[in-house]
Scaffold this motif. Structure first.
Motif, PDB file in Angstrom:
ATOM      1  N   ALA A  89     -31.915  27.338  81.826  1.00 18.43           N
ATOM      2  CA  ALA A  89     -32.893  26.274  82.066  1.00 18.43           C
ATOM      3  C   ALA A  89     -34.242  26.630  81.455  1.00 18.43           C
ATOM      4  O   ALA A  89     -34.912  25.780  80.851  1.00 18.43           O
ATOM      5  CB  ALA A  89     -33.039  26.021  83.562  1.00 18.43           C
ATOM      6  N   ARG A  90     -34.651  27.894  81.621  1.00 17.40           N
ATOM      7  CA  ARG A  90     -35.934  28.316  81.053  1.00 17.40           C
ATOM      8  C   ARG A  90     -35.916  28.232  79.538  1.00 17.40           C
ATOM      9  O   ARG A  90     -36.875  27.770  78.913  1.00 17.40           O
ATOM     10  CB  ARG A  90     -36.249  29.750  81.493  1.00 17.40           C
ATOM     11  N   ASN A  91     -34.830  28.688  78.932  1.00 20.97           N
ATOM     12  CA  ASN A  91     -34.731  28.640  77.473  1.00 20.97           C
ATOM     13  C   ASN A  91     -34.673  27.206  76.965  1.00 20.97           C
ATOM     14  O   ASN A  91     -35.240  26.884  75.915  1.00 20.97           O
ATOM     15  CB  ASN A  91     -33.501  29.411  77.001  1.00 20.97           C
ATOM     16  N   LEU A  92     -33.970  26.343  77.703  1.00 19.85           N
ATOM     17  CA  LEU A  92     -33.894  24.938  77.319  1.00 19.85           C
ATOM     18  C   LEU A  92     -35.284  24.311  77.322  1.00 19.85           C
ATOM     19  O   LEU A  92     -35.654  23.588  76.387  1.00 19.85           O
ATOM     20  CB  LEU A  92     -32.961  24.190  78.266  1.00 19.85           C
ATOM     21  N   GLN A  93     -36.051  24.592  78.357  1.00 21.19           N
ATOM     22  CA  GLN A  93     -37.406  24.036  78.406  1.00 21.19           C
ATOM     23  C   GLN A  93     -38.291  24.641  77.318  1.00 21.19           C
ATOM     24  O   GLN A  93     -39.081  23.924  76.689  1.00 21.19           O
ATOM     25  CB  GLN A  93     -38.041  24.274  79.781  1.00 21.19           C
ATOM     26  N   ALA A  94     -38.148  25.938  77.079  1.00 23.86           N
ATOM     27  CA  ALA A  94     -38.921  26.570  76.000  1.00 23.86           C
ATOM     28  C   ALA A  94     -38.563  25.960  74.656  1.00 23.86           C
ATOM     29  O   ALA A  94     -39.430  25.717  73.805  1.00 23.86           O
ATOM     30  CB  ALA A  94     -38.668  28.076  75.990  1.00 23.86           C
ATOM     31  N   GLY A  95     -37.272  25.677  74.459  1.00 26.28           N
ATOM     32  CA  GLY A  95     -36.842  25.030  73.217  1.00 26.28           C
ATOM     33  C   GLY A  95     -37.405  23.626  73.087  1.00 26.28           C
ATOM     34  O   GLY A  95     -37.805  23.197  72.005  1.00 26.28           O
ATOM     35  N   ALA A  96     -37.435  22.900  74.208  1.00 24.86           N
ATOM     36  CA  ALA A  96     -38.004  21.550  74.196  1.00 24.86           C
ATOM     37  C   ALA A  96     -39.480  21.584  73.809  1.00 24.86           C
ATOM     38  O   ALA A  96     -39.970  20.726  73.066  1.00 24.86           O
ATOM     39  CB  ALA A  96     -37.821  20.903  75.569  1.00 24.86           C
ATOM     40  N   ILE A 106     -39.041  15.289  68.157  1.00 24.23           N
ATOM     41  CA  ILE A 106     -37.795  14.797  67.566  1.00 24.23           C
ATOM     42  C   ILE A 106     -36.954  15.984  67.103  1.00 24.23           C
ATOM     43  O   ILE A 106     -37.403  16.792  66.278  1.00 24.23           O
ATOM     44  CB  ILE A 106     -38.073  13.861  66.379  1.00 24.23           C
ATOM     45  N   ILE A 107     -35.753  16.115  67.634  1.00 22.76           N
ATOM     46  CA  ILE A 107     -34.868  17.209  67.220  1.00 22.76           C
ATOM     47  C   ILE A 107     -34.457  16.980  65.775  1.00 22.76           C
ATOM     48  O   ILE A 107     -33.885  15.934  65.437  1.00 22.76           O
ATOM     49  CB  ILE A 107     -33.630  17.276  68.131  1.00 22.76           C
ATOM     50  N   PRO A 108     -34.755  17.915  64.880  1.00 21.16           N
ATOM     51  CA  PRO A 108     -34.532  17.691  63.450  1.00 21.16           C
ATOM     52  C   PRO A 108     -33.066  17.785  63.036  1.00 21.16           C
ATOM     53  O   PRO A 108     -32.291  18.539  63.635  1.00 21.16           O
ATOM     54  CB  PRO A 108     -35.352  18.802  62.795  1.00 21.16           C
ATOM     55  N   ASP A 109     -32.721  17.045  62.041  1.00 22.13           N
ATOM     56  CA  ASP A 109     -31.395  17.105  61.434  1.00 22.13           C
ATOM     57  C   ASP A 109     -31.406  18.235  60.412  1.00 22.13           C
ATOM     58  O   ASP A 109     -31.313  18.028  59.208  1.00 22.13           O
ATOM     59  CB  ASP A 109     -31.064  15.763  60.772  1.00 22.13           C
ATOM     60  N   ASP A 110     -31.532  19.453  60.921  1.00 23.56           N
ATOM     61  CA  ASP A 110     -31.676  20.623  60.057  1.00 23.56           C
ATOM     62  C   ASP A 110     -31.142  21.840  60.814  1.00 23.56           C
ATOM     63  O   ASP A 110     -31.668  22.198  61.868  1.00 23.56           O
ATOM     64  CB  ASP A 110     -33.142  20.837  59.688  1.00 23.56           C
ATOM     65  N   LYS A 111     -30.111  22.471  60.275  1.00 23.12           N
ATOM     66  CA  LYS A 111     -29.457  23.558  60.988  1.00 23.12           C
ATOM     67  C   LYS A 111     -30.391  24.730  61.241  1.00 23.12           C
ATOM     68  O   LYS A 111     -30.409  25.304  62.333  1.00 23.12           O
ATOM     69  CB  LYS A 111     -28.232  24.039  60.211  1.00 23.12           C
ATOM     70  N   MET A 112     -31.175  25.119  60.241  1.00 25.86           N
ATOM     71  CA  MET A 112     -32.068  26.262  60.410  1.00 25.86           C
ATOM     72  C   MET A 112     -33.102  25.979  61.498  1.00 25.86           C
ATOM     73  O   MET A 112     -33.419  26.847  62.311  1.00 25.86           O
ATOM     74  CB  MET A 112     -32.760  26.587  59.083  1.00 25.86           C
ATOM     75  N   ALA A 113     -33.616  24.761  61.514  1.00 23.79           N
ATOM     76  CA  ALA A 113     -34.623  24.405  62.517  1.00 23.79           C
ATOM     77  C   ALA A 113     -34.013  24.412  63.916  1.00 23.79           C
ATOM     78  O   ALA A 113     -34.607  24.955  64.865  1.00 23.79           O
ATOM     79  CB  ALA A 113     -35.209  23.032  62.207  1.00 23.79           C
ATOM     80  N   VAL A 114     -32.839  23.835  64.061  1.00 24.55           N
ATOM     81  CA  VAL A 114     -32.171  23.794  65.373  1.00 24.55           C
ATOM     82  C   VAL A 114     -31.786  25.207  65.821  1.00 24.55           C
ATOM     83  O   VAL A 114     -31.955  25.570  66.992  1.00 24.55           O
ATOM     84  CB  VAL A 114     -30.936  22.874  65.323  1.00 24.55           C
ATOM     85  N   SER A 115     -31.305  26.012  64.898  1.00 25.82           N
ATOM     86  CA  SER A 115     -30.914  27.389  65.237  1.00 25.82           C
ATOM     87  C   SER A 115     -32.113  28.234  65.660  1.00 25.82           C
ATOM     88  O   SER A 115     -31.947  29.233  66.363  1.00 25.82           O
ATOM     89  CB  SER A 115     -30.233  28.053  64.034  1.00 25.82           C
ATOM     90  N   GLY A 116     -33.305  27.832  65.248  1.00 26.56           N
ATOM     91  CA  GLY A 116     -34.504  28.579  65.596  1.00 26.56           C
ATOM     92  C   GLY A 116     -35.065  28.245  66.961  1.00 26.56           C
ATOM     93  O   GLY A 116     -36.032  28.871  67.401  1.00 26.56           O
ATOM     94  N   LEU A 117     -34.491  27.266  67.647  1.00 23.69           N
ATOM     95  CA  LEU A 117     -34.981  26.892  68.970  1.00 23.69           C
ATOM     96  C   LEU A 117     -34.562  27.926  70.008  1.00 23.69           C
ATOM     97  O   LEU A 117     -33.479  28.514  69.916  1.00 23.69           O
ATOM     98  CB  LEU A 117     -34.445  25.515  69.370  1.00 23.69           C
ATOM     99  N   LYS A 118     -35.414  28.138  70.993  1.00 25.64           N
ATOM    100  CA  LYS A 118     -35.146  29.125  72.033  1.00 25.64           C
ATOM    101  C   LYS A 118     -33.834  28.817  72.746  1.00 25.64           C
ATOM    102  O   LYS A 118     -33.586  27.679  73.166  1.00 25.64           O
ATOM    103  CB  LYS A 118     -36.296  29.088  73.059  1.00 25.64           C
ATOM    104  N   GLY A 119     -32.982  29.826  72.855  1.00 23.03           N
ATOM    105  CA  GLY A 119     -31.740  29.672  73.594  1.00 23.03           C
ATOM    106  C   GLY A 119     -30.615  29.005  72.826  1.00 23.03           C
ATOM    107  O   GLY A 119     -29.533  28.798  73.387  1.00 23.03           O
ATOM    108  N   VAL A 120     -30.849  28.653  71.568  1.00 17.37           N
ATOM    109  CA  VAL A 120     -29.808  27.993  70.761  1.00 17.37           C
ATOM    110  C   VAL A 120     -29.148  29.027  69.854  1.00 17.37           C
ATOM    111  O   VAL A 120     -29.755  29.525  68.915  1.00 17.37           O
ATOM    112  CB  VAL A 120     -30.393  26.845  69.924  1.00 17.37           C
ATOM    113  N   GLY A 121     -27.902  29.353  70.167  1.00 14.68           N
ATOM    114  CA  GLY A 121     -27.144  30.291  69.355  1.00 14.68           C
ATOM    115  C   GLY A 121     -26.230  29.563  68.382  1.00 14.68           C
ATOM    116  O   GLY A 121     -26.302  28.343  68.240  1.00 14.68           O
TER     117      GLY A 121
END
Length: 406
Positions: A89-96, A106-121
Motif C-alpha cells: 500500500a505504501r509503495n502504491l501510494q508512493a508510485g501514485a 496520467i500513467i504513461p504508455d511507456d515501459k521504462m516510465a512504468v517500471s520506474g514507479l515505486k513498487g512496480v517490478g
C-alpha cells in the motif's frame, strides 16, 4: 511435434478458452491502467476472492491516481487493513505520487516510465503494459512459471532469477499479435483455476493435448522449486491495558515507528521475549508467567509512566510473516492502585491530544512518545472501540481487539 507448432497450438487454444471462460472480475471492466495497477498490487500473494471486496472499497475511496496520491497515508493503510503486506500500500501510494509529480497524474504508455514507479517490478509493469496498453510484454508470476514449466517440461529451478528471465523470454514468443492483454490474463487464469500447484485439473485443461508434463506423468513433479527457508519463530507478549477515569472503557495502544516492519501501524503494547525464555509460553510454566507479566509491567511503566496490574490471560495468537512467525501471548491488565494520582492527572488529557503532548512535555504521568532500543519513536494513546474505525491495525492485533471487544 516441433516447438513452433507446440507454441502456436498453446497460444491459440489458451486464448480461445479464456475468451469463453474468463471470470467476471471488477478490474476487467475496462483497461484503465490505474485500476489494473491497483488490482495487480492487491493480488500479489493474495487470493482473488479475498481481494475483490478490498478492491471495491479502495477504488470507491481513491478512484484516481491523484486522489490516492493526495490521501493521508494512515487513511490508505486503514483501507488496506486486513489485506496484509502493508508495504504494498505504501509503495502504491508512493508510485501514485510519482505519477502526479512526473506525468501530471496520467500513467504513461511507456515501459521504462512504468517500471520506474515505486513498487512496480517486472511482473507488474508487464501486466500494466499488456493489459492496459496491449503491448507485447510478458507478465510472469508464479502461476505463469508453473503453467509454462509443465507445458514445455522445463526443469530449471523457478526460485532462481535466471529461470524467471528465461521464462519471460519464452512468454514473449507466445503472445499472439494484438492480444497481449488477453493472453497474459489467460496464462494467469489457467494457473489459478486449472493448472494449480498441488492438484492440477488436467482433463478440462485447454492445452492438455500437447502438455509435455502430462505426457510424461510429471505434472505433479513440475515445476521444480527450491524450498524457502522456514520462517523463524519470535515469542512475544502483549497487554490490553484498561483505562480509568475519563479513559474508562478505552484501552492503550501505540503506533509503530515510521520505518521497518508494519511501519506506522497501530498495535497493542508488547515485547519480544528472549529465545532462551520461550519455555515461558508453556501452559505449565506458572512461575514464569509471573516473570513475563513483570517484564510487561516494566515495559509499560518505562514507556508511559503508568503502573499496570495483570488481571488475566486473554488468548494466544500466531501470525505468519514471510520470514517470521510471531507467537503472541496476550494478557488483560488494569492500572494499579499505586498510580491513582497519575490517573487523575492523565484524566485531564484527552486521548486525541496525547501524541501532541508527547512532543511538548516529559512529565512522568503523561502517555508520551518514547524511544525504543532502535531509537525509533513510539506514540501511545487511549482508544475506544469506535476509534478502531479510524486507525489502521495489522491483522494480528485487529483479530485480538475484535476478540476482546466482541
Amino acid at each position: 511435434m516441433t516447438e513452433q507448432v507446440a507454441k502456436t497450438y498453446f497460444s491459440k487454444e489458451l486464448l480461445s478458452w479464456y475468451r469463453l471462460q474468463k471470470r467476471d472480475l471488477p478490474w476487467r471492466k475496462n483497461r484503465d491502467p490505474y485500476r489494473i495497477w491497483v488490482s495487480e498490487i492487491m493480488l500479489q500473494q493474495t487470493r482473488v476472492d479475498t481481494v475483490i471486496p478490498y478492491y471495491h472499497t479502495f477504488m470507491s475511496k481513491f478512484p484516481t491516481v491523484r486522489s490516492l496520491a493526495e490521501a493521508p497515508e494512515e487513511e490508505v493503510l486503514k483501507c488496506w487493513e486486513g489485506l496484509g503486506y502493508y508495504s504494498r500500500a505504501r509503495n502504491l501510494q508512493a508510485g501514485a505520487r510519482m505519477v502526479v509529480e512526473k506525468y501530471d497524474g496520467i500513467i504513461p504508455d511507456d515501459k521504462m516510465a512504468v517500471s520506474g514507479l515505486k513498487g512496480v517490478g517486472p511482473y507488474t509493469s508487464g501486466a500494466i503494459m499488456s493489459i492496459a496498453f496491449n503491448r507485447p510484454e510478458p507478465a510472469v508470476d508464479g502461476n505463469v512459471m508453473r503453467v509454462l514449466s509443465r507445458y514445455f517440461c522445463l526443469e530449471e529451478d523457478i526460485a532462481k532469477p535466471a529461470t524467471r528471465v528465461g521464462i519471460e523470454k519464452l512468454a514473449v514468443t507466445l503472445i499472439p499479435e494484438g492480444a497481449a492483454g488477453d493472453f497474459n490474463q489467460a496464462l494467469m487464469e489457467l494457473g489459478a483455476l486449472v493448472c494449480t500447484p498441488k492438484s492440477p485439473s488436467c482433463l478440462p485443461c485447454p492445452v492438455m493435448e500437447h502438455c509435455e508434463a502430462r505426457h510424461t506423468g510429471r505434472e505433479l513433479e513440475l515445476p521444480i522449486k527450491t524450498k524457502a527457508k522456514a520462517p523463524r519463530k519470535e515469542f512475544r507478549s502483549a497487554v490490553i491495558v484498561l483505562g480509568k477515569g475519563e479513559n474508562e472503557g478505552k484501552i492503550l495502544v501505540r503506533q509503530r515507528p515510521a520505518t521497518g516492519l508494519l511501519a506506522q501501524m497501530w498495535e497493542l503494547p508488547h515485547l519480544q521475549v528472549p529465545d532462551d525464555k520461550s519455555q515461558w509460553f508453556s501452559d505449565s510454566a506458572l512461575k514464569e508467567q509471573g516473570e513475563l507479566a513483570e517484564m510487561l509491567s516494566h515495559m509499560v511503566e518505562g514507556d508511559t509512566g503508568l503502573l499496570i496490574r495483570p488481571r488475566n490471560w486473554l488468548m494466544d495468537a500466531d501470525h505468519i510473516f514471510s520470514h517470521i512467525v510471531w507467537k503472541m501471548r496476550v494478557y488483560v491488565t488494569d492500572l494499579g492502585e499505586e498510580s491513582v494520582e497519575d490517573i487523575r492527572k492523565l484524566a485531564a488529557v484527552s486521548s486525541e491530544d496525547l501524541p501532541m503532548l508527547a512532543a511538548e512535555s516529559n512529565e512522568e504521568y503523561e502517555v508520551r512518545e518514547v524511544a525504543n532500543t532502535n531509537s525509533d519513536v513510539l506514540t501511545y494513546r487511549w482508544i475506544s472501540k469506535e476509534d478502531m474505525e479510524q486507525l489502521p491495525f495489522p491483522n494480528l492485533f485487529l483479530k485480538i481487539l475484535q476478540y476482546y471487544w466482541n
